[in-house]
Design a protein around this motif. Sequence first.
Motif, PDB file in Angstrom:
ATOM      1  N   SER A 347      -3.753   5.863  -6.945  1.00 15.35           N
ATOM      2  CA  SER A 347      -4.273   5.076  -5.824  1.00 15.35           C
ATOM      3  C   SER A 347      -4.144   3.577  -6.073  1.00 15.35           C
ATOM      4  N   ARG A 350      -0.672   2.179  -4.755  1.00 13.41           N
ATOM      5  CA  ARG A 350      -0.187   2.419  -3.398  1.00 13.41           C
ATOM      6  C   ARG A 350      -0.211   1.139  -2.562  1.00 13.41           C
ATOM      7  N   GLU A 353      -3.184   1.653   0.150  1.00 14.52           N
ATOM      8  CA  GLU A 353      -4.432   2.231  -0.330  1.00 14.52           C
ATOM      9  C   GLU A 353      -5.643   1.666   0.416  1.00 14.52           C
ATOM     10  N   PRO A 358      -4.034   6.487   3.353  1.00 12.77           N
ATOM     11  CA  PRO A 358      -3.124   5.647   2.566  1.00 12.77           C
ATOM     12  C   PRO A 358      -1.711   6.211   2.413  1.00 12.77           C
TER      13      PRO A 358
END
Length: 645
Positions: A347, A350, A353, A358
Amino acid sequence: MRKLQKIAHSNDLHISTAGAFSDSDEPRDIEYKELSNVEFMKKQRPLLYTPSHLYIEDDESELQFNFCNNPFCKWYGQPQIRYSFFKYKPSRYKLDDGGTRIKCNEIPEDMSYGVVLGNRTETVSNWSVAEEIKRLITINTVVPFEKEYNFHRPDCAAEGQTPFTHRTGFYNRGKSTGNATKYQCKVCKKITNVLPKQNENFSYNQKRNDILLRFAKAITSRTPVKRVCEQLEIGSQTYYEKLEWLYKKCLEFLDRHETQALKKLDFDQLWLNTDFLIYNLNNIRQRGKGKRLGDEGLDRKLQTSLISSGDLKTGYIFRADIAYDFTRTLDEVESDTIQYHCDHTYSFLRKNERLKYPYCPQPPTKKDEQTEAEYYFELQEFELRKQYVEGSHTKTIYTALAHYWLIRRMLNVKEWFFVSDDDSNLQNAIFRVFSKNFLDGYANYFVCQTDKSLDLEEAGKVFYKGRIALRKWGKANGYSEEESYESLGLKKLKEDLIGHDFYKMVSQRDREYPIRGHNPIMHTLPDKDEGHRRVDCITDLRHLRTDDLADLIFQVNSRTINNFFQVIRRRVSILERPLVTARGEGKSYIYANYNPKYAQYITTILRTFYNFCWVTKVNGQLQTPAQRLGITDKQFTIKDIIYFC
């Protein structure tokens, strides 16, 4: 003369971001197909502390917020380091909770000052923070409306010449009905209209210009959309067009009278009062997207957050940002997922996110631990969300990080004082963005809380009892009955602080270190609607004398942000408190808007009027917050903003 303006699109601004992954990465593409999702993620762990890059015009900023966020911890604000010369080569931080947190490690060989508290800090995607900053800059910016002109017919001998560069090559043929200047090429005789300047045609490309002032007053007077349309005899489409047009005019006004003015202003101290306002969004499907069996999952009132910050002394509101990205579609999220393999990525790496969704679920690869059933369940929810209003809610921590980063960039402040309620998201964001200021000793944080279980009448009784008790205390200690409550309150606070300690102490290596004690002190002079006010210091202020600390604590309150939120609730129908249903069975959010984009628009409009047009009395003077802050010496009217050019 100013050109016609329009609300900026991301393509209009020279703003870009860069994360840990390049746009084209063939080795990762191969690994994504050949490795399991767990193995693929593990290879990315070292990228946790890689900063993202934010490019604004010619200015480059590095963003790295993955570090300890506890100001009492030894590693607070410190980058990751691996001690290769110590036994077992320990690191300051280790990844914990499946990659969602970093934990502070105790390094016995490191003898520097401080104590490691084993703090666990939630990881964030630096890249996604940069994207959120980019979003907030874009939606709050206007750019000149540029149009490409063709002044010549095909095969004209004067091809390439324009009336701006070769004035003698064109005739001036007067003005069009829209007050646009008409130029005619002397060679091919083609006539071309050029966009007028703002002062030449205020109502260019809009109808019903006569209702603007009444419209502005209606939308900031708690008038629902339908009632505004009825009163002004306009349709809903015209309503939203006028709302966007007024939002654009406010951005133009703020660019000159706020952004430019604040650049020239230096603050020795600034007290920043900040909080979240929560309202419920009417989650409505797009036209033609009817409900089907099993689609009930998203048919609920979705909570939407507004974060706002203002100057505690003057009441000026610097920013108000809705935690909703109406510029990003889920199709773009799907495209990024395929390009950067976000479904198999930690995460904290990303790009999206910050969004509630996401990534777009992808079919399991041959070694993927996800089953087909789990994939289809996730995909169904993602596809269902596409049927509702475009955009996506953003996680409050990302909007808060971007909000404070932009405030720090906007203001020239030597020493910061932060005041909020005991909200972990706000504290988390402030301690990350202003880590250098806290480490250098030029930032302090106070938590201000009131007893919200008391209704207004009960709070008033507590308030009056407190005033009577304060006067009795003053009489018992030999103070004059003519002395003001402010003077008595400060003196009593100084006395109360003598036996009060905000901190607990922990011992290590025969030394003691402070940590937050969660031991607030009762303010001696709360407001009438508060009853009680408790103040806590969550940064180390032990170096201050008791009198100096009392002077600071006595100033702590939440009036600035509470007043602004009260104005929002009372003046903006789509953000007002819920109504009780006719049957008395529960709350109704009938006036809540369907698209948070319009909440962003109207909040910015209200903030502009609030700061520059509406006066309040402070210390006997009727002034606007902008006048008290010192960025203007006059009170503007709504008409000044509407017809600003």
